[in-house]
Design a protein around this motif. Structure first.
Motif, PDB file in Angstrom:
ATOM      1  N   ALA A   1       0.836  -1.202   0.000  1.00 50.94           N
ATOM      2  CA  ALA A   1       0.000   0.000   0.000  1.00 50.94           C
ATOM      3  C   ALA A   1       0.870   1.251   0.000  1.00 50.94           C
ATOM      4  CB  ALA A   1      -0.926  -0.004   1.215  1.00 50.94           C
ATOM      5  N   ASN A   2       1.979   1.229   0.758  1.00 54.93           N
ATOM      6  CA  ASN A   2       2.884   2.383   0.787  1.00 54.93           C
ATOM      7  C   ASN A   2       3.611   2.557  -0.534  1.00 54.93           C
ATOM      8  OD1 ASN A   2       2.057   2.476   3.413  1.00 54.93           O
ATOM      9  ND2 ASN A   2       4.100   2.416   4.320  1.00 54.93           N
TER      10      ASN A   2
ATOM     11  N   VAL B   1       2.514   1.688  -3.474  1.00 56.23           N
ATOM     12  CA  VAL B   1       1.542   2.228  -4.432  1.00 56.23           C
ATOM     13  C   VAL B   1       1.326   3.724  -4.194  1.00 56.23           C
ATOM     14  CG1 VAL B   1      -0.867   2.139  -5.175  1.00 56.23           C
ATOM     15  CG2 VAL B   1       0.409   0.011  -4.797  1.00 56.23           C
ATOM     16  N   ARG B   2       1.228   4.122  -2.936  1.00 54.55           N
ATOM     17  CA  ARG B   2       1.024   5.542  -2.618  1.00 54.55           C
ATOM     18  C   ARG B   2       2.220   6.380  -3.058  1.00 54.55           C
ATOM     19  NH1 ARG B   2      -0.670   6.232   3.454  1.00 54.55           N
ATOM     20  NH2 ARG B   2      -0.758   8.421   2.768  1.00 54.55           N
TER      21      ARG B   2
ATOM     22  N   LYS C   1       1.931   6.801  -6.737  1.00 52.93           N
ATOM     23  CA  LYS C   1       0.883   7.792  -7.005  1.00 52.93           C
ATOM     24  C   LYS C   1       1.413   9.213  -6.814  1.00 52.93           C
ATOM     25  CE  LYS C   1      -3.721   9.285  -5.428  1.00 52.93           C
ATOM     26  NZ  LYS C   1      -3.316  10.662  -5.135  1.00 52.93           N
TER      27      LYS C   1
ATOM     28  N   GLY D   1      -6.650  -4.884  -7.359  1.00 51.50           N
ATOM     29  CA  GLY D   1      -6.461  -3.821  -6.384  1.00 51.50           C
ATOM     30  C   GLY D   1      -7.118  -2.549  -6.864  1.00 51.50           C
ATOM     31  N   ASP D   2      -6.774  -1.426  -6.222  1.00 50.08           N
ATOM     32  CA  ASP D   2      -7.380  -0.152  -6.619  1.00 50.08           C
ATOM     33  C   ASP D   2      -6.760   0.331  -7.928  1.00 50.08           C
ATOM     34  OD1 ASP D   2      -4.891   0.857  -6.008  1.00 50.08           O
ATOM     35  OD2 ASP D   2      -5.514   1.834  -4.158  1.00 50.08           O
TER      36      ASP D   2
ATOM     37  N   THR E   1      -2.890   0.705  -7.966  1.00 47.39           N
ATOM     38  CA  THR E   1      -2.195  -0.579  -7.952  1.00 47.39           C
ATOM     39  C   THR E   1      -2.159  -1.172  -9.360  1.00 47.39           C
ATOM     40  OG1 THR E   1      -2.933  -1.011  -5.688  1.00 47.39           O
ATOM     41  CG2 THR E   1      -2.163  -2.908  -6.957  1.00 47.39           C
TER      42      THR E   1
END
Length: 393
Positions: free
Chosen positions: A335-336, A338-339, A342, A371-372, A375
Motif C-alpha cells: 500500500a505504501n 503504491v502511494r 501515485k 487492487g485499486d 495498484t
C-alpha cells in the motif's frame, strides 16, 4: 593626557585576556535535590578553574561527549550529568589542586546526582541504580572468590593432614596403641572436614556462577538503559552519534533485539534526512547490515509522504536516493509502495517514477494484478517496462 595614555596601554591587554562568563543564579523553582546537585557541580567547576567551554573540551577529550550548552544546563540544575562525569570532574579538580581523588567526595557527588535524577530524569536514576547494583555485585563476587580460594587452600591442607596420618598408620609396628588411636582420630577428623569442605566448595562455586549470571543480566539491562538514554539525549540535541555508538555496542554484545528497537525509535522519531545520515555513518564504519537495516526500517515504518518529500529533494544521481528506492521496492508495504508511485505520478516526477519501477523489477517485487486504480496502474507500467527491456535487451 596621562589618563588617555594609561587607557591606551590597557586596551590591548584586555583584548588578549580570555572572557570567562559567570554562572547565572540558580532558578528558585528548582527542587532541593536539583539545587544541591547544581551547587556541588558549581563548586567543582570553581575548583577546576575553567570556563564551561574549556571544561567541555577537557571532558570530551576523555571520551565523555558533552558540549558547552549541555554542561551549562548541568551547572544550572536543568539537567543531571551522566554518572561517569562525576569521577572525571573530581580528577580534574584534584589535578588542579595537586592532590588525590577522594573516594568519599566522589561518592557524595554521585549521591547528590542520583537524588536530582530521581526528581528530574527517571532514566538517569535507573542508570545510577544499575551501576550501584553492579558495584555491589562486584564487591560480593570478589568476596566469594576470596572465600572460595580460602576453602580450596583449607581443603588442600586437610588432604595433606589425612595423607600424613595414613602414611604414619602404614607402619603400625613403630607406634603405640595410643599413637595409633590418635592418628586414626586425626585421619577420620580430616576425612570429615574434607567432605564438609568439598560440599562448601561446590556451593561456593555455584554461588559464584550465579553471581556471574547476575552480572550478565545487569549488564544487559544497563546496555538497554544506556541505549534509551542515548536516544533521549539525541532527541534533545539532534546528535545521533551517541545512538550510532550504542547500536554498535549492542550488536557487539549480541543484544540484537535491543539494537533493532533503538533503530526503530530513531527511524520513527527523526527526520528522514537524519535517518539517512545515520545509515551513511554505519556504511562509513563498514557496518553495512546496520546501514541496510536503517533504510529498510525507514521504508517499512515511515509514511510515504515523508519518503516522497525527501526523495523529491535529492539529486537524481544521488546514491542515497537509489538505496532508499531499492529499500522501498524491496520491503515497503505494498500500500505504501503504491502511494509513493501515485505521489510521483501526481507531481510529474517522471525520473523518480522510472527509478522506482526499475527498483521494483530489480527486487523482483510482485505487484498484485487486483487492487485499486493505482495498484493496477503500477502493475501496467511494470509490465510495459519489462516488455520494453525484453524487446531491447
Amino acid at each position: 593626557m596621562p589618563t588617555a595614555q594609561h587607557g591606551g596601554e590597557r586596551g590591548p591587554a584586555r583584548e588578549q585576556m580570555p572572557v570567562r562568563r559567570g554562572l547565572a543564579p540558580l532558578d528558585e523553582r528548582l527542587s532541593e535535590p536539583e539545587r544541591r546537585c547544581a551547587e556541588r557541580l558549581r563548586e567543582l567547576r570553581a575548583r577546576i578553574g575553567l570556563s564551561s567551554e574549556e571544561l567541555a573540551e577537557r571532558l570530551s577529550g576523555e571520551g565523555i561527549r558533552v558540549d558547552r550548552t549541555r554542561l551549562s544546563k548541568f551547572f544550572n540544575g536543568r539537567e543531571v550529568p551522566r554518572r561517569e562525569i562525576a569521577v572525571r570532574l573530581h580528577e580534574l579538580a584534584a589535578a588542579e589542586e595537586d592532590g588525590d581523588v577522594s573516594a568519599e567526595e566522589v561518592k557524595t557527588t554521585r549521591a547528590l546526582m542520583y537524588a536530582a535524577a530521581c526528581v528530574r530524569s527517571p532514566l538517569q536514576a535507573r542508570e545510577f541504580e544499575l551501576a550501584t547494583a553492579r558495584e555491589e555485585l562486584d564487591r560480593h563476587r570478589a568476596e566469594a572468590v576470596q572465600e572460595l580460594a580460602s576453602l580450596k587452600q583449607e581443603l588442600h591442607d586437610e588432604r595433606k593432614r589425612r595423607q600424613d596420618a595414613e602414611d604414619a598408620l602404614e607402619d603400625m609396628a613403630f607406634h603405640s596403641r595410643e599413637e595409633i588411636r590418635a592418628l586414626t582420630e586425626e585421619r577420620d577428623a580430616a576425612l570429615d572436614r574434607i567432605a564438609q569442605l568439598e560440599g562448601q566448595i561446590r556451593q561456593a562455586g555455584a554461588v559464584l556462577r550465579l553471581r556471574d549470571r547476575d552480572a550478565e543480566t545487569l549488564d544487559q539491562i544497563a546496555r538497554a538503559t544506556d541505549a534509551e538514554l542515548s536516544l533521549w539525549e539525541s532527541e534533545g540535541s539532534g546528535d545521533l552519534a551517541g545512538v550510532c555508538a550504542s547500536v554498535v555496542y549492542l550488536r557487539d554484545a549480541d543484544e540484537d533485539e535491543a539494537a533493532d528497537r533503538l533503530i526503530e525509535h530513531i527511524v520513527l522519531g527523526h527526520s528522514v534526512q537524519d535517518v539517512m545520515n545515520l545509515a551513511d555513518d554505519f556504511m562509513a564504519m563498514r557496518r553495512y547490515l546496520d546501514g541496510a537495516r536503517v533504510r529498510h526500517d525507514l521504508a517499512r515504518l515511515r509514511k510515504p509522504i515523508d519518503i516522497f518529500r525527501w526523495l523529491s529533494g535529492e539529486d537524481e544521481n544521488s546514491e542515497a536516493r537509489s538505496r532508499l528506492l531499492r529499500a522501498m521496492a524491496g520491503v515497503a508495504p505494498m500500500a505504501n509502495l503504491v502511494r509513493l508511485y501515485k505521489a510521483f505520478t501526481d507531481h510529474g516526477c517522471s525520473g523518480l517514477t522510472v527509478s522506482l519501477l526499475e527498483a521494483v523489477i530489480g527486487e523482483n517485487r510482485a505487484v498484485p494484478e487486483e487492487g485499486d486504480f493505482w495498484t493496477k496502474e503500477l502493475r501496467i507500467e511494470l509490465d510495459e517496462m519489462q516488455q520494453l527491456k525484453a524487446d531491447h535487451p
